[in-house]
Design a protein around this motif. Structure first.
Motif, PDB file in Angstrom:
ATOM      1  N   ILE A 189       0.870  -1.178   0.000  1.00 33.55           N
ATOM      2  CA  ILE A 189       0.000   0.000   0.000  1.00 33.55           C
ATOM      3  C   ILE A 189       0.900   1.219   0.000  1.00 33.55           C
ATOM      4  CG2 ILE A 189      -1.748   1.312   1.267  1.00 33.55           C
ATOM      5  CD1 ILE A 189      -2.657  -1.364   2.497  1.00 33.55           C
ATOM      6  N   ILE A 190       0.599   2.170  -0.883  1.00 35.67           N
ATOM      7  CA  ILE A 190       1.367   3.414  -0.934  1.00 35.67           C
ATOM      8  C   ILE A 190       0.399   4.589  -0.797  1.00 35.67           C
ATOM      9  CG2 ILE A 190       1.408   3.368  -3.470  1.00 35.67           C
ATOM     10  CD1 ILE A 190       4.115   4.865  -3.296  1.00 35.67           C
ATOM     11  N   TYR A 191       0.655   5.412   0.191  1.00 32.85           N
ATOM     12  CA  TYR A 191      -0.133   6.622   0.422  1.00 32.85           C
ATOM     13  C   TYR A 191       0.539   7.762  -0.327  1.00 32.85           C
ATOM     14  CZ  TYR A 191      -2.565   4.125   4.106  1.00 32.85           C
ATOM     15  OH  TYR A 191      -3.321   3.221   4.795  1.00 32.85           O
ATOM     16  N   THR A 192      -0.252   8.499  -1.126  1.00 31.33           N
ATOM     17  CA  THR A 192       0.300   9.511  -2.017  1.00 31.33           C
ATOM     18  C   THR A 192      -0.572  10.757  -2.076  1.00 31.33           C
ATOM     19  OG1 THR A 192      -0.910   8.711  -3.950  1.00 31.33           O
ATOM     20  CG2 THR A 192       1.250   7.706  -3.539  1.00 31.33           C
ATOM     21  N   THR A 193      -0.042  11.766  -2.764  1.00 32.07           N
ATOM     22  CA  THR A 193      -0.830  12.896  -3.248  1.00 32.07           C
ATOM     23  C   THR A 193      -0.509  13.041  -4.730  1.00 32.07           C
ATOM     24  OG1 THR A 193       0.886  14.506  -2.693  1.00 32.07           O
ATOM     25  CG2 THR A 193      -0.825  14.142  -1.042  1.00 32.07           C
TER      26      THR A 193
ATOM     27  N   LYS B  61       7.546  -4.364 -11.359  1.00 26.64           N
ATOM     28  CA  LYS B  61       6.275  -5.029 -11.665  1.00 26.64           C
ATOM     29  C   LYS B  61       5.523  -5.444 -10.398  1.00 26.64           C
ATOM     30  CE  LYS B  61       7.602  -6.315 -16.310  1.00 26.64           C
ATOM     31  NZ  LYS B  61       7.693  -4.971 -16.705  1.00 26.64           N
ATOM     32  N   VAL B  62       5.598  -4.580  -9.393  1.00 29.00           N
ATOM     33  CA  VAL B  62       4.909  -4.807  -8.131  1.00 29.00           C
ATOM     34  C   VAL B  62       3.493  -4.229  -8.232  1.00 29.00           C
ATOM     35  CG1 VAL B  62       4.873  -4.208  -5.676  1.00 29.00           C
ATOM     36  CG2 VAL B  62       7.042  -4.733  -6.806  1.00 29.00           C
ATOM     37  N   LYS B  63       2.518  -5.026  -7.874  1.00 28.13           N
ATOM     38  CA  LYS B  63       1.152  -4.525  -7.797  1.00 28.13           C
ATOM     39  C   LYS B  63       0.976  -3.890  -6.429  1.00 28.13           C
ATOM     40  CE  LYS B  63      -0.773  -7.810 -11.008  1.00 28.13           C
ATOM     41  NZ  LYS B  63      -1.808  -8.775 -11.304  1.00 28.13           N
ATOM     42  N   TYR B  64       0.366  -2.721  -6.416  1.00 29.78           N
ATOM     43  CA  TYR B  64       0.182  -2.009  -5.162  1.00 29.78           C
ATOM     44  C   TYR B  64      -1.160  -1.301  -5.163  1.00 29.78           C
ATOM     45  CZ  TYR B  64       2.005   1.770  -8.107  1.00 29.78           C
ATOM     46  OH  TYR B  64       2.217   2.664  -9.134  1.00 29.78           O
ATOM     47  N   THR B  65      -1.608  -0.983  -3.972  1.00 30.22           N
ATOM     48  CA  THR B  65      -2.809  -0.186  -3.788  1.00 30.22           C
ATOM     49  C   THR B  65      -2.359   1.227  -3.473  1.00 30.22           C
ATOM     50  OG1 THR B  65      -4.007  -2.102  -2.944  1.00 30.22           O
ATOM     51  CG2 THR B  65      -4.917   0.084  -2.439  1.00 30.22           C
ATOM     52  N   GLU B  66      -2.824   2.178  -4.260  1.00 35.03           N
ATOM     53  CA  GLU B  66      -2.483   3.584  -4.039  1.00 35.03           C
ATOM     54  C   GLU B  66      -3.659   4.276  -3.359  1.00 35.03           C
ATOM     55  OE1 GLU B  66      -0.975   7.527  -6.501  1.00 35.03           O
ATOM     56  OE2 GLU B  66      -1.448   5.698  -7.597  1.00 35.03           O
ATOM     57  N   ILE B  67      -3.359   4.973  -2.274  1.00 37.25           N
ATOM     58  CA  ILE B  67      -4.381   5.692  -1.529  1.00 37.25           C
ATOM     59  C   ILE B  67      -3.999   7.169  -1.479  1.00 37.25           C
ATOM     60  CG2 ILE B  67      -5.567   5.946   0.682  1.00 37.25           C
ATOM     61  CD1 ILE B  67      -4.999   2.951   1.149  1.00 37.25           C
ATOM     62  N   ASN B  68      -4.866   7.999  -2.032  1.00 37.11           N
ATOM     63  CA  ASN B  68      -4.637   9.440  -2.050  1.00 37.11           C
ATOM     64  C   ASN B  68      -5.034  10.015  -0.699  1.00 37.11           C
ATOM     65  OD1 ASN B  68      -5.239  12.321  -2.438  1.00 37.11           O
ATOM     66  ND2 ASN B  68      -4.820  11.895  -4.583  1.00 37.11           N
TER      67      ASN B  68
ATOM     68  N   THR C  97       4.213  11.468   8.521  1.00 34.15           N
ATOM     69  CA  THR C  97       3.305  12.580   8.221  1.00 34.15           C
ATOM     70  C   THR C  97       3.478  13.105   6.802  1.00 34.15           C
ATOM     71  OG1 THR C  97       4.892  14.145   9.130  1.00 34.15           O
ATOM     72  CG2 THR C  97       3.195  13.316  10.630  1.00 34.15           C
ATOM     73  N   THR C  98       4.518  12.649   6.114  1.00 38.93           N
ATOM     74  CA  THR C  98       4.755  13.086   4.744  1.00 38.93           C
ATOM     75  C   THR C  98       4.452  11.943   3.785  1.00 38.93           C
ATOM     76  OG1 THR C  98       7.078  12.406   4.838  1.00 38.93           O
ATOM     77  CG2 THR C  98       6.571  14.694   5.450  1.00 38.93           C
ATOM     78  N   VAL C  99       4.288  12.281   2.524  1.00 38.81           N
ATOM     79  CA  VAL C  99       4.057  11.260   1.499  1.00 38.81           C
ATOM     80  C   VAL C  99       5.263  11.168   0.590  1.00 38.81           C
ATOM     81  CG1 VAL C  99       1.551  11.323   1.498  1.00 38.81           C
ATOM     82  CG2 VAL C  99       2.785  12.942   0.085  1.00 38.81           C
ATOM     83  N   PRO C 100       5.485   9.995   0.023  1.00 33.04           N
ATOM     84  CA  PRO C 100       4.695   8.789   0.190  1.00 33.04           C
ATOM     85  C   PRO C 100       5.017   8.097   1.504  1.00 33.04           C
ATOM     86  CG  PRO C 100       6.586   8.284  -1.189  1.00 33.04           C
ATOM     87  CD  PRO C 100       6.627   9.767  -0.896  1.00 33.04           C
ATOM     88  N   GLN C 101       4.098   7.266   1.925  1.00 39.28           N
ATOM     89  CA  GLN C 101       4.310   6.332   3.028  1.00 39.28           C
ATOM     90  C   GLN C 101       3.924   4.966   2.493  1.00 39.28           C
ATOM     91  OE1 GLN C 101       5.638   6.754   6.179  1.00 39.28           O
ATOM     92  NE2 GLN C 101       6.093   8.817   5.459  1.00 39.28           N
TER      93      GLN C 101
ATOM     94  N   GLY D  64       9.212   6.162   3.570  1.00 43.54           N
ATOM     95  CA  GLY D  64       8.864   6.872   2.353  1.00 43.54           C
ATOM     96  C   GLY D  64       9.765   6.507   1.191  1.00 43.54           C
ATOM     97  N   CYS D  65       9.898   7.446   0.274  1.00 43.71           N
ATOM     98  CA  CYS D  65      10.664   7.222  -0.951  1.00 43.71           C
ATOM     99  C   CYS D  65      12.137   6.936  -0.652  1.00 43.71           C
ATOM    100  CB  CYS D  65      10.525   8.438  -1.861  1.00 43.71           C
ATOM    101  SG  CYS D  65      11.316   8.252  -3.462  1.00 43.71           S
ATOM    102  N   ASP D  66      12.744   7.733   0.203  1.00 43.77           N
ATOM    103  CA  ASP D  66      14.167   7.534   0.507  1.00 43.77           C
ATOM    104  C   ASP D  66      14.416   6.156   1.114  1.00 43.77           C
ATOM    105  OD1 ASP D  66      14.749  10.054  -0.446  1.00 43.77           O
ATOM    106  OD2 ASP D  66      14.841  10.977   1.544  1.00 43.77           O
ATOM    107  N   GLU D  67      13.540   5.752   2.019  1.00 44.36           N
ATOM    108  CA  GLU D  67      13.692   4.443   2.650  1.00 44.36           C
ATOM    109  C   GLU D  67      13.475   3.313   1.642  1.00 44.36           C
ATOM    110  OE1 GLU D  67      12.957   7.459   5.691  1.00 44.36           O
ATOM    111  OE2 GLU D  67      11.811   6.945   3.908  1.00 44.36           O
TER     112      GLU D  67
END
Length: 83
Positions: A5-9, A26-33, A50-54, A64-67
């Motif tokens: 699951i990836i939380y985004t804006t 080729k990873v399937k993921y659920t994106e949550i805005n 508290t920041t995106v993505p998580q 997030g992205c860096d991790e």
């Protein structure tokens, strides 16, 4: 394959970068805005971030992205995604 699951804006370049890495693998993921405050509050409660993505991989907050890219560089991301 792992449950991801990836939380985004919509306007977040780090979200785009994280999704690009997952897409390339080729990873399937659920994106949550998280544009709505209630959804963002749920993200914070689940991930501590508290920041995106998580990201959550198999219900474990991985940062997030860096991790995500650090996991890739260390060779640990593929192992997380196998489960």
């Amino acid at each position: 394959m792992a449950d991801v699951i990836i939380y985004t804006t919509e306007w977040c370049p780090y979200c785009t970068r994280a999704k690009k890495l997952l897409d390339n693998k080729k990873v399937k993921y659920t994106e949550i805005n998280v544009s709505k405050p209630a959804v963002r509050a749920k993200m914070v409660a689940l991930t501590g971030g508290t920041t995106v993505p998580q990201l959550l991989i198999n219900d474990k907050a991985t940062g997030g992205c860096d991790e995500l890219y650090a996991l890739e560089r260390s060779g640990k991301l593929d192992k997380l995604l196998e489960k």
